[in-house]
Design a protein around this motif. Structure first.
Motif, PDB file in Angstrom:
ATOM      1  N   PRO A 107       0.911  -1.247  -0.105  1.00 54.22           N
ATOM      2  CA  PRO A 107       0.081   0.073   0.199  1.00 54.22           C
ATOM      3  C   PRO A 107       0.777   0.870  -0.013  1.00 54.22           C
ATOM      4  O   PRO A 107       2.097   1.203   0.595  1.00 54.22           O
ATOM      5  N   ASN A 108       0.570   2.370  -0.882  1.00 57.60           N
ATOM      6  CA  ASN A 108       1.265   3.747  -0.215  1.00 57.60           C
ATOM      7  C   ASN A 108       0.306   4.474   0.353  1.00 57.60           C
ATOM      8  O   ASN A 108      -0.728   4.626   0.749  1.00 57.60           O
ATOM      9  N   SER A 109       1.621   5.040   1.133  1.00 54.56           N
ATOM     10  CA  SER A 109       1.100   5.626   2.175  1.00 54.56           C
ATOM     11  C   SER A 109       0.090   7.436   2.022  1.00 54.56           C
ATOM     12  O   SER A 109      -0.352   7.818   2.963  1.00 54.56           O
ATOM     13  N   LYS A 110       0.744   7.728   1.187  1.00 57.03           N
ATOM     14  CA  LYS A 110      -0.470   8.206   0.614  1.00 57.03           C
ATOM     15  C   LYS A 110       0.532   9.970   0.251  1.00 57.03           C
ATOM     16  O   LYS A 110       0.993  10.040   1.268  1.00 57.03           O
ATOM     17  N   ARG A 111      -0.202  10.731  -0.849  1.00 58.66           N
ATOM     18  CA  ARG A 111       0.617  11.912  -0.538  1.00 58.66           C
ATOM     19  C   ARG A 111       0.662  12.767   0.416  1.00 58.66           C
ATOM     20  O   ARG A 111       1.929  13.074   0.717  1.00 58.66           O
ATOM     21  N   ASP A 112      -0.062  12.987   1.223  1.00 57.96           N
ATOM     22  CA  ASP A 112      -0.541  13.420   2.388  1.00 57.96           C
ATOM     23  C   ASP A 112      -0.603  12.592   3.866  1.00 57.96           C
ATOM     24  O   ASP A 112      -0.778  12.841   4.729  1.00 57.96           O
ATOM     25  N   LEU A 113      -0.013  11.863   3.419  1.00 59.72           N
ATOM     26  CA  LEU A 113       0.528  10.173   4.416  1.00 59.72           C
ATOM     27  C   LEU A 113      -0.738   9.870   5.612  1.00 59.72           C
ATOM     28  O   LEU A 113       0.041   9.655   6.467  1.00 59.72           O
ATOM     29  N   THR A 114      -1.831  10.109   4.708  1.00 61.42           N
ATOM     30  CA  THR A 114      -3.286  10.047   5.484  1.00 61.42           C
ATOM     31  C   THR A 114      -3.047   8.260   5.772  1.00 61.42           C
ATOM     32  O   THR A 114      -3.601   7.355   6.684  1.00 61.42           O
ATOM     33  N   ARG A 115      -1.941   7.293   5.239  1.00 57.77           N
ATOM     34  CA  ARG A 115      -1.994   5.637   4.901  1.00 57.77           C
ATOM     35  C   ARG A 115      -0.796   5.609   5.159  1.00 57.77           C
ATOM     36  O   ARG A 115      -0.486   4.713   5.775  1.00 57.77           O
ATOM     37  N   LEU A 116      -0.311   6.408   6.004  1.00 58.73           N
ATOM     38  CA  LEU A 116       1.033   6.031   6.401  1.00 58.73           C
ATOM     39  C   LEU A 116       0.844   5.028   8.042  1.00 58.73           C
ATOM     40  O   LEU A 116       2.062   3.752   7.894  1.00 58.73           O
TER      41      LEU A 116
END
Length: 251
Positions: A107-116
């Motif tokens: 999974p990508n953590s998303k540009r805004d890191l909401t999935r980090l």
């Protein structure tokens, strides 16, 4: 034995751009793909001599993994640990007599890191899973791991520090995995080789200028390293924003 891993970024689109030409030319024993972006019945591939194993995401047009193999596996698992369900179709494990093959689309953590946070938890689960399997027989993990581990693994590392795919947390999790008894096959053979990348933004001229990231890997159990013949990055192959990665190993 030859193995290939490729994030195809939509298999149907990739097939229209020459996927089968590369597939036939490379003649891999095991060919793993990520981000298939389709559901069962949406494509038919005539791959003579290969068995096909698919893990589809529940969400249409999203994620998904597949493995095409010349050799029949002893078993196939579609999830992590004892959970054989994985709604995003991100992991597929094939057991062979000599090793386990794990095909992963991290999974990508998303540009805004909401999935980090979710991403880092995934990393812990993958490491735990690999350690358990490695206690039984060697493991080969491949796929789009969505992290550039070292500064050498992306062009503009200074401006990307802290960004998705190059956060301290993601890089540390990769370090933890390798310290648990595993090896980055490409860096093992080419520890100082620069300007080798596997993903490029679709922004204008980025790939032509080779402003990329190395985020696609073959990770091996340490005891397989002596059997590693070569590791390659086929950056000349188009059709996706990623390129295929390749290893040859004597099993």
């Amino acid at each position: 034995m030859k193995l290939v891993s490729w994030n195809v970024n939509g298999l149907r689109a990739n097939v229209a751009k020459g996927f089968l030409t590369y597939f036939e030319k490379v003649d891999a024993d095991l060919f793993c793909i990520q981000e298939t972006k389709l559901q069962e019945g949406q494509i038919t591939l005539d791959l003579e001599g290969y068995e096909q194993y698919w893990n589809y995401a529940e969400r249409k047009g999203y994620s998904g993994t597949a493995v095409f193999t010349k050799k029949t596996p002893l078993s196939v698992t579609y999830g992590l640990d004892q959970d054989d369900s994985e709604p995003e179709g991100r992991i597929l494990t094939l057991e062979f007599e000599e090793f386990y093959l794990i095909n992963v689309y991290t999974p990508n953590s998303k540009r805004d890191l909401t999935r980090l946070g979710e991403r880092l938890e995934w990393e812990d689960r993958i490491r735990h899973y690999m350690i358990i399997l490695d206690a039984i027989k060697p493991v080969i993990l491949c796929g789009d791991l969505n992290v550039a581990h070292q500064e050498i693994d992306l062009k503009n590392w200074k401006s990307n520090r802290g960004n998705s795919g190059f956060t301290d947390g993601e890089r540390t999790k990769m370090t933890n995995l390798l310290e648990a008894g595993f090896v980055d096959s490409f860096r093992y053979l080419y520890p100082e080789k620069e300007d080798v990348y596997t993903w490029w933004s679709y922004m204008s001229k980025v790939r032509e200028r080779n402003i990329g990231w190395r985020i696609d890997y073959f990770i091996l159990s340490e005891r397989l390293v002596s059997s590693l013949i070569d590791a390659q990055v086929h950056s000349e192959i188009m059709g996706s924003d990623h390129c295929p990665v390749f290893i040859e190993i004597e099993v």
